[in-house]
Every structure is written in structure tokens, then in C-alpha cells.
Write an enzyme that holds these catalytic residues in place. Structure first.
Site, mmCIF file in Angstrom:
data_model
loop_
_atom_site.group_PDB
_atom_site.id
_atom_site.type_symbol
_atom_site.label_atom_id
_atom_site.label_comp_id
_atom_site.label_asym_id
_atom_site.label_seq_id
_atom_site.Cartn_x
_atom_site.Cartn_y
_atom_site.Cartn_z
ATOM 1 N N TYR A 235 0.835 -1.219 0.000
ATOM 2 C CA TYR A 235 0.000 0.000 0.000
ATOM 3 C C TYR A 235 0.859 1.253 0.000
ATOM 4 C CZ TYR A 235 -4.336 -2.467 0.110
ATOM 5 O OH TYR A 235 -5.392 -3.248 -0.279
ATOM 6 N N ARG B 101 1.993 1.925 -3.438
ATOM 7 C CA ARG B 101 0.907 2.500 -4.256
ATOM 8 C C ARG B 101 0.664 3.956 -3.859
ATOM 9 N NH1 ARG B 101 -3.907 -1.584 -3.629
ATOM 10 N NH2 ARG B 101 -5.000 -0.028 -4.870
ATOM 11 N N ASP C 247 -7.820 5.575 -5.141
ATOM 12 C CA ASP C 247 -6.670 6.488 -5.280
ATOM 13 C C ASP C 247 -6.991 7.961 -5.027
ATOM 14 O OD1 ASP C 247 -6.791 5.932 -8.903
ATOM 15 O OD2 ASP C 247 -7.956 7.334 -7.675
ATOM 16 N N HIS D 245 -14.993 0.771 -2.717
ATOM 17 C CA HIS D 245 -13.908 -0.015 -2.114
ATOM 18 C C HIS D 245 -13.029 0.796 -1.180
ATOM 19 C CE1 HIS D 245 -14.343 -2.945 -5.727
ATOM 20 N NE2 HIS D 245 -15.256 -3.151 -4.817
ATOM 21 N N CYS E 140 -9.266 0.105 17.998
ATOM 22 C CA CYS E 140 -10.376 0.953 18.497
ATOM 23 C C CYS E 140 -11.235 1.498 17.363
ATOM 24 C CB CYS E 140 -9.785 2.107 19.318
ATOM 25 S SG CYS E 140 -8.849 3.286 18.322
ATOM 26 N N CYS F 162 -1.780 2.996 15.918
ATOM 27 C CA CYS F 162 -2.714 3.975 16.481
ATOM 28 C C CYS F 162 -2.186 4.372 17.861
ATOM 29 C CB CYS F 162 -4.085 3.285 16.601
ATOM 30 S SG CYS F 162 -5.329 4.190 17.521
ATOM 31 N N GLY G 233 -13.127 1.882 -17.755
ATOM 32 C CA GLY G 233 -11.830 1.470 -17.219
ATOM 33 C C GLY G 233 -11.906 0.395 -16.173
ATOM 34 N N SER H 72 -12.400 -4.004 -15.561
ATOM 35 C CA SER H 72 -12.459 -5.352 -16.173
ATOM 36 C C SER H 72 -13.765 -6.047 -15.788
ATOM 37 C CB SER H 72 -11.257 -6.185 -15.698
ATOM 38 O OG SER H 72 -11.307 -6.303 -14.277
ATOM 39 N N ASN I 58 -13.342 1.182 -22.948
ATOM 40 C CA ASN I 58 -12.237 0.322 -22.535
ATOM 41 C C ASN I 58 -11.448 -0.064 -23.787
ATOM 42 O OD1 ASN I 58 -10.654 -1.932 -21.534
ATOM 43 N ND2 ASN I 58 -12.078 -2.009 -19.800
HETATM 44 C C1 BV8 Z 1 -17.379 -9.664 -0.798
HETATM 45 C C2 BV8 Z 1 -9.779 -2.377 -2.752
HETATM 46 C C3 BV8 Z 1 -18.600 -10.891 0.794
HETATM 47 C C4 BV8 Z 1 -8.479 -2.686 -2.167
HETATM 48 C C5 BV8 Z 1 -10.607 -4.218 -4.138
HETATM 49 C C6 BV8 Z 1 -19.890 -12.890 -6.120
HETATM 50 C C7 BV8 Z 1 -20.575 -12.059 -5.226
HETATM 51 C C8 BV8 Z 1 -19.901 -11.465 -4.173
HETATM 52 C C9 BV8 Z 1 -18.518 -11.674 -4.002
HETATM 53 C C10 BV8 Z 1 -17.846 -12.493 -4.870
HETATM 54 C C11 BV8 Z 1 -18.510 -13.089 -5.924
HETATM 55 N N1 BV8 Z 1 -17.603 -13.822 -6.624
HETATM 56 C C12 BV8 Z 1 -16.376 -13.693 -6.066
HETATM 57 C C13 BV8 Z 1 -16.489 -12.908 -4.972
HETATM 58 C C14 BV8 Z 1 -15.391 -12.561 -4.086
HETATM 59 C C15 BV8 Z 1 -14.676 -11.282 -4.494
HETATM 60 C C16 BV8 Z 1 -14.455 -11.169 -5.968
HETATM 61 O O1 BV8 Z 1 -15.220 -10.523 -6.666
HETATM 62 N N2 BV8 Z 1 -13.368 -11.770 -6.459
HETATM 63 C C17 BV8 Z 1 -13.016 -11.628 -7.862
HETATM 64 C C18 BV8 Z 1 -11.488 -11.559 -7.993
HETATM 65 C C19 BV8 Z 1 -13.593 -12.822 -8.603
HETATM 66 N N3 BV8 Z 1 -15.394 -10.150 -4.006
HETATM 67 C C20 BV8 Z 1 -15.165 -9.748 -2.736
HETATM 68 O O2 BV8 Z 1 -14.433 -10.335 -1.966
HETATM 69 C C21 BV8 Z 1 -15.897 -8.497 -2.277
HETATM 70 N N4 BV8 Z 1 -16.444 -8.754 -0.980
HETATM 71 O O3 BV8 Z 1 -17.918 -10.236 -1.674
HETATM 72 O O4 BV8 Z 1 -17.635 -9.888 0.522
HETATM 73 C C22 BV8 Z 1 -19.257 -10.470 2.037
HETATM 74 C C23 BV8 Z 1 -20.573 -10.042 1.987
HETATM 75 C C24 BV8 Z 1 -21.178 -9.686 3.177
HETATM 76 C C25 BV8 Z 1 -20.469 -9.724 4.378
HETATM 77 C C26 BV8 Z 1 -19.129 -10.135 4.392
HETATM 78 C C27 BV8 Z 1 -18.508 -10.509 3.220
HETATM 79 C C28 BV8 Z 1 -14.935 -7.315 -2.084
HETATM 80 C C29 BV8 Z 1 -14.248 -6.970 -3.346
HETATM 81 C C30 BV8 Z 1 -13.418 -5.688 -3.136
HETATM 82 C C31 BV8 Z 1 -11.955 -6.030 -3.172
HETATM 83 N N5 BV8 Z 1 -11.172 -4.794 -3.111
HETATM 84 N N6 BV8 Z 1 -9.901 -3.087 -4.013
HETATM 85 C C32 BV8 Z 1 -7.353 -2.113 -2.998
HETATM 86 O O5 BV8 Z 1 -7.584 -1.382 -3.985
HETATM 87 O O6 BV8 Z 1 -6.213 -2.429 -2.640
HETATM 88 S S1 BV8 Z 1 -10.811 -4.883 -5.651
HETATM 89 C C33 BV8 Z 1 -9.826 -4.176 -6.850
HETATM 90 O O7 BV8 Z 1 -10.378 -4.675 -8.074
HETATM 91 C C34 BV8 Z 1 -9.888 -2.661 -6.981
HETATM 92 O O8 BV8 Z 1 -10.889 -2.043 -6.211
HETATM 93 C C35 BV8 Z 1 -10.250 -2.506 -8.446
HETATM 94 O O9 BV8 Z 1 -10.824 -1.317 -8.725
HETATM 95 C C36 BV8 Z 1 -11.172 -3.639 -8.573
HETATM 96 C C37 BV8 Z 1 -11.652 -4.028 -9.926
HETATM 97 O O10 BV8 Z 1 -10.562 -4.030 -10.774
HETATM 98 P P1 BV8 Z 1 -10.617 -2.936 -11.965
HETATM 99 O O11 BV8 Z 1 -10.830 -1.590 -11.357
HETATM 100 O O12 BV8 Z 1 -11.593 -3.376 -12.977
HETATM 101 O O13 BV8 Z 1 -9.139 -2.967 -12.493
HETATM 102 P P2 BV8 Z 1 -8.491 -4.069 -13.447
HETATM 103 O O14 BV8 Z 1 -7.015 -3.901 -13.370
HETATM 104 O O15 BV8 Z 1 -9.111 -5.409 -13.182
HETATM 105 O O16 BV8 Z 1 -9.004 -3.641 -14.909
HETATM 106 C C38 BV8 Z 1 -8.566 -2.426 -15.469
HETATM 107 C C39 BV8 Z 1 -9.361 -2.235 -16.743
HETATM 108 O O17 BV8 Z 1 -9.014 -0.978 -17.300
HETATM 109 C C40 BV8 Z 1 -9.071 -3.289 -17.808
HETATM 110 O O18 BV8 Z 1 -10.284 -3.722 -18.383
HETATM 111 C C41 BV8 Z 1 -8.240 -2.533 -18.836
HETATM 112 O O19 BV8 Z 1 -8.496 -2.989 -20.158
HETATM 113 C C42 BV8 Z 1 -8.787 -1.145 -18.681
HETATM 114 N N7 BV8 Z 1 -7.889 -0.052 -19.066
HETATM 115 C C43 BV8 Z 1 -6.527 -0.037 -19.080
HETATM 116 N N8 BV8 Z 1 -6.097 1.186 -19.498
HETATM 117 C C44 BV8 Z 1 -7.213 1.935 -19.733
HETATM 118 C C45 BV8 Z 1 -8.350 1.163 -19.459
HETATM 119 N N9 BV8 Z 1 -9.606 1.618 -19.605
HETATM 120 C C46 BV8 Z 1 -9.750 2.878 -20.036
HETATM 121 N N10 BV8 Z 1 -8.712 3.708 -20.309
HETATM 122 C C47 BV8 Z 1 -7.435 3.265 -20.173
HETATM 123 N N11 BV8 Z 1 -6.399 4.089 -20.457
HETATM 124 ZN ZN ZN Z 2 -6.753 2.568 18.059
#
Ligand code: BV8
Ligand code: ZN
Length: 239
Positions: free
Chosen positions: A66, A69, A104, A119, A130, A148, A187, A189, A213
Site C-alpha cells: 500500500y 501504491r 486512489d 472499495h 479501536c 494507532c 476502465g 475489467s 475500454n
Molecule cells: C465480498 C480495494 C462478501 C483494495 C478491491 C460474487 C458475489 C460477491 C462476491 C464475490 C462473488 N464472486 C467472487 C467474490 C469474491 C470477491 C471477488 O469478486 N473476487 C473476484 C477476484 C472474482 N469479491 C469480494 O471479496 C468483495 N467482498 O464479496 O464480501 C461479504 C458479503 C457480506 C459480508 C461479508 C462478506 C470485495 C471486493 C473488493 C476487493 N477490493 N480493491 C485495494 O484497492 O487495494 S478490488 C480491486 O479490483 C480494486 O478495487 C479494483 O478497482 C477492482 C476491480 O478491478 P478494476 O478496477 O476493474 O481494475 P483491473 O485492473 O481489473 O481492470 C482495469 C481495466 O481498465 C481493464 O479492463 C483494462 O483494459 C482497462 N484499461 C486499461 N487502461 C485503460 C483502461 N480503460 C480505459 N482507459 C485506459 N487508459
Molecule cells: Zn486505536
């Protein structure tokens, strides 16, 4: 592309619009995406590092990711794509909602007034003891992992895999998707749920979907418009 842009531009003039963004909108600012070739950090993947388990096991390693980043983000600025969305919002008071998966803060810096942050925010820290929340923009942050005053580790106030999206953010995003007449998918996936599910929610509620995209996405089949190219070049042409 020109006639799609013209059609989309005119529909934006009167419609209720949602812009749903992912890491790709920050790519042209120089922020690595998650799943692009340069996106992975060292040999780890976000799905392994952005989890409560990884933090519990090795808070320093997760913080190094982090902090790396935060340092990159602190040295870049919003690009024309971020700024165009802020301008579209300004021209559509009361009928534009920005929903972002990004942590970001570049939408805020570009002038977007109320981004719905599904997110979380990399510049917010939360105490694992806390639950105190503080804003911290130090980059680099030293020492790692930060503590903390209560003594417990501070974590980034972001949503990790396996964690729920904050209730209020999800409610706002879901409501906006059901009301949208135009839903821009920019932007991202469209792979991380439940956020990615918002596209189908909007489509089912009658929204016209546009995907911006350079690469294909799972949302393309729901889209009336697929604008193949970088957001920083396409979005300003919607003004
Ligand atoms: C949860 C924060 C349950 C941290 C992130 C079905 C239902 C529910 C959950 C799930 C499910 N199936 C699977 C799951 C689990 C999981 C999940 O989805 N896994 C995936 C990998 C399959 N989901 C979770 O765990 C979520 N929580 O479900 O909890 C629950 C419910 C109740 C109570 C308790 C628990 C939480 C998900 C959040 C994870 N946190 N980020 C951090 O940033 O460090 S996710 C991370 O991925 C970022 O937030 C990011 O934004 C996000 C998505 O990625 P993208 O933004 O799309 O980025 P990526 O690189 O993939 O793609 C970039 C795109 O840009 C590409 O298409 C590229 O072509 C394009 N591009 C490139 N250049 C350009 C461009 N486009 C335009 N212009 C350009 N120049
Ligand atoms: Zn604390």
C-alpha cells in the site's frame, strides 16, 4: 466511433447518468491497474495481498504494497478522463452519480464532488483495535506498519477481498444504478463483485449501457455502445 459519441453525447445532455469507474481510468495518470501486465506487484497478486488474512499474517508486507501504491499516487495527477467526468457532473446537477471502485482519490482531486467509493480510500487509515479513522497522506509512511495511539495496528480503510462493501456506499450505488437512464462503464475489467453486478442492475432497470475500454469486457454484451480506446481520450470528446 464518431456517431456513437454523438448519440451518447446528446443522451448525456438530458438523461440521469451513472459513471462506474475502475483502475483503467487512472492508468493514463500512471497508476498501475490490478490485472494489467505491470499490475501485479512483485510475485503477489491483489487477490492475495488485499485480504484480512494477508494483513493478519504479515501486516508489514501488506503495508509495503500500500505504501508503494500511495507513493506512486502521490506523484501523479488526475488525467483528462477524470476531469471530463467532473465537468459532465457539473453540467448535469442532480442527475449524475459517480460510482468508483478506485481508492486512489484522483476523482476527488479532479473536482468530482461526491464520488461513491465502493472499495474505500487509500488515504484513510482505520485502527484494527479501536476502529478510529484518520486521514493520512504521508508518502512514504514511516514506520510501517503504522500504529494507532491506542497501540493497535492501523490498516488502510479499503475493502479487502472477503469484506463487505460499506452499507451506505452500496445503497447509494445500487439506487443510482436502478435509476440510471445511461450507465457508463469506464476502465474496469468488470470482474470484482458485487460492484461488477451494478452493470446488470442498471441494464435490467432499463439503462442504456456504454463501455469505455481499450479491451473487451464481460459488460460488452450488455452495451449499446462499446467505445474501444483510452478513457483519457474518449471522455473529453463527450463534452
Ligand atoms: C465480498 C480495494 C462478501 C483494495 C478491491 C460474487 C458475489 C460477491 C462476491 C464475490 C462473488 N464472486 C467472487 C467474490 C469474491 C470477491 C471477488 O469478486 N473476487 C473476484 C477476484 C472474482 N469479491 C469480494 O471479496 C468483495 N467482498 O464479496 O464480501 C461479504 C458479503 C457480506 C459480508 C461479508 C462478506 C470485495 C471486493 C473488493 C476487493 N477490493 N480493491 C485495494 O484497492 O487495494 S478490488 C480491486 O479490483 C480494486 O478495487 C479494483 O478497482 C477492482 C476491480 O478491478 P478494476 O478496477 O476493474 O481494475 P483491473 O485492473 O481489473 O481492470 C482495469 C481495466 O481498465 C481493464 O479492463 C483494462 O483494459 C482497462 N484499461 C486499461 N487502461 C485503460 C483502461 N480503460 C480505459 N482507459 C485506459 N487508459
Ligand atoms: Zn486505536
Amino acid at each position: 466511433m464518431e456517431d456513437s459519441l454523438g448519440l451518447l453525447r446528446s443522451s448525456l445532455g438530458t438523461a440521469r447518468c451513472v459513471a462506474f469507474t475502475g483502475a483503467g481510468i487512472s492508468a493514463e495518470s500512471g497508476v498501475p491497474t490490478f490485472r494489467g501486465t505491470q499490475g501485479l506487484w512483485r510475485s503477489f497478486s491483489p487477490e492475495k495481498l488485499a485480504t484480512p488474512e494477508a494483513f493478519a499474517e504479515d501486516p508489514r508486507l501488506v503495508w509495503e504494497w500500500y505504501d508503494w501504491r500511495r507513493q506512486i499516487i502521490s506523484q501523479v495527477k488526475p488525467n483528462p478522463g477524470h476531469r471530463a467526468l467532473a465537468e459532465i457532473e457539473r453540467r448535469a446537477p442532480g442527475r449524475f452519480t459517480l460510482v468508483t471502485q478506485n481508492v486512489d482519490g484522483l476523482h476527488d482531486r479532479a473536482g468530482s464532488r461526491h464520488p461513491v467509493k465502493l472499495h474505500g480510500d487509500i488515504w484513510q487509515l482505520r485502527c484494527t483495535g479501536c476502529a478510529a479513522e484518520i486521514r493520512n497522506e504521508q508518502a512514504p509512511l514511516e514506520p510501517l506498519p503504522p500504529r494507532c495511539p491506542c497501540g493497535a495496528f492501523l490498516r488502510p480503510a479499503v475493502v479487502w477481498f472477503g469484506e463487505a462493501i460499506p452499507e451506505d456506499a452500496w445503497e447509494q450505488a445500487f439506487e443510482a444504478a436502478t435509476q440510471a437512464q445511461v450507465f457508463l462503464v469506464i476502465g474496469t475489467s468488470v470482474t470484482v463483485y458485487p460492484a461488477a453486478g451494478l452493470v446488470a442492475v442498471a441494464r435490467k432497470s432499463g439503462a442504456r449501457v456504454a463501455v469505455l475500454n481499450p479491451d473487451p469486457t464481460p459488460a460488452d454484451e450488455l452495451a449499446e455502445w462499446v467505445l474501444r480506446g483510452p478513457a483519457g481520450q474518449i471522455l473529453p470528446r463527450l463534452l
